[in-house]
Scaffold this active site. Structure first.
Site, PDB file in Angstrom:
ATOM      1  NE  ARG A  24      -2.559  -1.327   3.341  1.00 36.87           N
ATOM      2  CZ  ARG A  24      -3.066  -0.986   4.510  1.00 36.87           C
ATOM      3  NH1 ARG A  24      -4.150  -0.250   4.562  1.00 36.87           N
ATOM      4  NH2 ARG A  24      -2.500  -1.372   5.619  1.00 36.87           N
ATOM      5  CG  LEU A  26      -1.102   5.494  -4.578  1.00 37.12           C
ATOM      6  CD1 LEU A  26      -0.050   6.410  -5.202  1.00 37.12           C
ATOM      7  CD2 LEU A  26      -2.093   5.026  -5.639  1.00 37.12           C
ATOM      8  CG  HIS A 709     -23.430  10.578   7.092  1.00 38.33           C
ATOM      9  ND1 HIS A 709     -24.787  10.382   7.135  1.00 38.33           N
ATOM     10  CD2 HIS A 709     -22.884   9.379   6.805  1.00 38.33           C
ATOM     11  CE1 HIS A 709     -25.044   9.114   6.864  1.00 38.33           C
ATOM     12  NE2 HIS A 709     -23.910   8.487   6.664  1.00 38.33           N
TER      13      HIS A 709
END
Ligand code: GLN
Ligand code: ZN
Length: 774
Positions: A24, A26, A709
């Site tokens: 991972r 990136l 949210h």
């Protein structure tokens, strides 16, 4: 062309490749850049290094034509917005100041501006950033990234094939920009967009690209005649350009259906079709149009979405049929390999026998190359591969993991009575009322409480051996006591234990069920730098021991109020895992449901009177084509009912789903026969309540009144107003008061005040109802 020369020309390719790197890299580089610890140049260097390594991997494996431009710092749909100049007005300054920072501002927002909306890429678990378009949108071509990446591959001596999101799919995925009337149809911008694509294609041609791929997965969905006409127009226009590379229009995730004759007639040079689940339908449709005698057919016979080895003989037989139907047949993955992890060889913890059944991106690449060789040179050239493949498939079929006689016998013996509660809803509601003695408008939450840094540290400490199981469990118990004490004090009616012991709502159960495998490195991009490691449904599913009873019973032992048990439902367990491809999904769902049914039974036997079975994935798993939906909903609702159908009438079954647009599945939601459903609704202002009411939804419902949210705390007055609105649609005996979803991503201070306000509002509204008191 004869089929013989079509075979001799067979080449191997893929539509796209995982972006992140085996470790991972990136993700680390991008997140480091965001934190200011990695420079832009260093990030670009990491990205270029990964692209180079991945192309080299493909080339070394024998892939003839490598995809370019499929790499992304965040999302390929956002990259397309950049390529066509569709930068929302609110982001233009940031993009002008610094292209990379502006790009990330569109993806993630910043202090001043909101990001683009994110949503699921078709029926995968990848999320893209939704283009925002309006009648005033002015497109402008920016081919720089596509051209540069093509040249990078060319510099390595490789044949690259740039991959772009096609213009029709791009517009069909877009939505009206803020301030634009909702009725605006982005597809009306097609004529303005096509010249921009023409320019990009010319630039790629000038850079040396022989072929360019235009991805049109939106054409595997049901499309109106007007939309099909738009596709015809788009590919007539692009196909008749004089200065252009050869065009490969790619479809995947399902059958092309009515779009197939449209594309077959279009003056493009090749089509890519999905020959995995959609093989039969696509073969029939190809035959019906008389094949593609003048086109290149890229046959997606290796599934780009699952992690299982291919059945090479079956693929060869499909390819054999295709040879008679196209001028040239090439072999590919069914879609980009973005949706699978990079390398199964890295999974050293999986039993080697079982690991042989797994194919991640690198293994799939090898399969594609083998098939291309088999097609070009005859099966004699791949005898060893075919023998090994046959042996691996046979070992999978014969394995005790995939064939547990006890599980199969039980699944076969399921009766109609098992999927029905023993009493009709009216009787259950009465029994639950006298058993639970809840006030009108009962308050509850969806399950999780904030996953604090201390909890994550405790889990990391346990994994690293810095603390023992006892210390970890004491930490969990303390957290549960704290969560319960808060809820009691706040005056919540139906409590939860807060799920502190769960890392993830699917993984937690997968780890405890026999038949599930976990991977160590099986990361798949969910969105941006967020990667998930879906567990693998590999075998027949059984539950060796209770999974949640201990903590649920513990929670119930320290409070007099009802504690709600929390389970992840069978459909969601499938949706967020890699599923078996050797039996129908319905069969896998039934096995998972039976294991969960035992858990429900054990919870009830241990004194849990309210049990919630979460199904947030029920709607997202809906098949892309309407014709396939009834069959899906039939097995999905059956699995839920099998999970929950065995409880006493006075045990209350809840379910939860986190989306507001459920109009297309409201009948299925009704068919679940749950006593109570909680739904996300805060953002759509109780429209959910009205929709349920107009459907005649007969049972209890809690449309969310707290938008989790956002860090924003809803005031008591605001919640009171929402509840009063809800009461216009749902009578007080059937209305619940709860947040939109779980609280695990929120912080304690906001959660505390928000829930206190929620209780205040419920009490205020109760007080106003004649003849009742809280
Ligand atoms: N019970 C889960 C929670 O509260 C539900 C999460 C979800 O709906 N995605 O976290
Ligand atoms: Zn939710």
């Amino acid at each position: 062309m004869t089929s013989k020369s079509a075979a001799a020309a067979a080449r191997a390719t893929v539509h796209g490749y995982p972006r992140q790197g085996q470790h991972r890299e990136l993700k680390k580089a991008i997140e480091g850049y965001w934190k200011g610890q990695v420079t832009a140049d260093a990030l670009r260097g990491t990205a270029a290094g990964l692209r180079r390594r991945h192309w080299q991997q493909l080339a070394d494996a024998g892939i003839d034509e490598v995809p370019t431009g499929d790499f992304s710092y965040y999302d390929h749909v956002l990259d397309t917005s950049v390529m066509v100049g569709a930068i929302p007005a609110r982001h233009r300054d940031a993009v002008a100041a610094d292209a990379l920072d502006g790009y990330f501002a569109m993806a993630r927002g910043n202090q001043e501006v909101a990001p683009l909306e994110m949503t699921k890429w078709f029926d995968t678990n990848y999320h893209y950033l939704v283009p925002e378009l309006g009648p005033d949108t002015v497109f402008a071509a920016d081919s720089a990234r596509q051209v540069a990446e093509f040249k990078e591959a060319a510099a390595l001596g490789l044949t690259g094939r740039p991959v772009l999101v096609g213009p029709v799919t791009y517009l069909l995925l877009a939505k009206p920009a803020p301030g634009v009337a909702a009725g605006f149809e982005p597809l009306t911008l097609l004529d303005r967009l096509l010249p921009v694509y023409a320019e990009v294609l010319a630039d790629l041609r000038a850079a040396g690209a022989e072929w360019v791929q235009l991805d049109e997965p939106a054409l595997v969905q049901d499309r109106t005649p007007a939309e099909l006409n738009a596709a015809a127009r788009a590919y007539r226009d692009l196909g008749t350009l004089t200065d252009r590379p050869k065009l490969l229009v790619a479809s995947y995730f399902d059958r092309l259906g009515d779009a197939l004759p449209v594309l077959a007639k279009a003056p493009v040079d090749g089509l890519a079709l999905d020959f995995t689940d959609a093989a039969a339908a696509n073969l029939d449709a190809l035959a019906a149009v008389g094949g593609l005698p003048d086109k290149r057919l890229v046959a997606g016979v290796v599934n780009g979405r699952n992690i299982w080895i291919n059945d090479l003989e079956r693929s060869l037989s499909t390819l054999g049929t295709l040879l008679g139907l196209a001028g040239r047949v090439d072999i590919a993955s069914s879609c980009s390999l973005l949706h699978v992890p990079l390398d199964a060889a890295a999974e050293r913890d999986i039993d080697p026998q079982v690991a042989r059944w797994l194919a991640f991106a690198r293994q799939k690449t090898a399969e594609i190359v083998t098939l291309a060789r088999g097609l070009a040179q005859g099966t004699g050239a791949i005898t060893a591969e075919l023998a090994a493949n046959r042996a691996d498939l046979a070992s999978r079929t014969a394995s005790a993991l995939t064939r547990d006689p006890a599980v199969r016998a039980r699944a076969a013996a399921v009766t109609d009575a098992d999927v029905h509660r023993s009493a009709p809803y009216a009787d259950r509601a009465a029994a639950q009322r006298s058993h639970l003695r809840l006030p009108l408008l009962p308050t509850t939450t969806i399950g999780s409480f904030p996953q604090t840094a201390e909890l994550r540290t405790a889990r990391a400490d346990l994994r690293a051996g810095r603390i023992g199981t006892d210390a970890y469990e004491e930490r969990i118990a303390a957290e549960i006591r704290e969560v319960l004490a808060f809820q009691e004090k706040a005056g919540i009616d139906v409590l939860v234990h807060g799920e502190p012991e769960r890392n993830d709502m699917v993984q937690y159960f997968a780890e405890q069920l026999t038949g599930y495998l976990a991977t160590r490195h099986g990361w798949v991009q969910s969105y941006g730098t967020r990667y998930v490691r879906p567990p693998i449904l590999a075998g027949d599913i059984s539950r060796p021991e209770p999974m949640t009873v201990r903590w649920t019973a513990y929670a119930q032992s320290v409070t007099d109020r009802p504690v709600k048990g929390m389970l992840t439902g069978p459909v969601t367990m499938l949706a967020w895992s890699f599923v078996r491809d050797d039996q129908p999904l319905a069969d896998t769902a039934r096995q998972v449901a039976l294991a969960l049914r035992d858990e429900v039974g054990d919870l009830e036997a241990n004194g849990t009177s309210v049990i919630q079975v979460d199904e947030p994935a029920l709607r997202e798993t809906l098949p892309l084509r309407a014709a396939d939906r009834a069959a899906y909903l039939a097995w999905a609702t059956e699995a839920f009912r099998l999970t929950t159908g065995g409880v006493r009438p006075d045990t209350q079954i809840h379910t939860h789903m986190c989306y507001a647009e459920f109009g297309d599945i409201v009948q299925a939601i009704d068919d679940l026969d749950a006593d109570v459903i909680s739904l996300e609704a805060a953002r759509s202002h109780m429209q959910v309540a009205r929709e349920l009411a107009s459907h005649g939804y007969p049972r209890e419902a809690g449309p969310g009144v707290y938008d989790i949210h956002s860090p924003r705390i809803p005031g008591a007055d605001e919640v009171t107003a929402l509840l009063r609105k809800g009461l216009e649609a749902i009578p007080p005996e059937r209305l619940w008061v709860n947040p939109d979803c779980g609280l695990k991503t929120r912080g304690w201070p906001e959660v505390r005040t928000s829930l206190e306000n929620l209780v205040t509002a419920a009490r205020t509204v109760r007080g106003g109802l004649s003849g009742t008191a809280s």
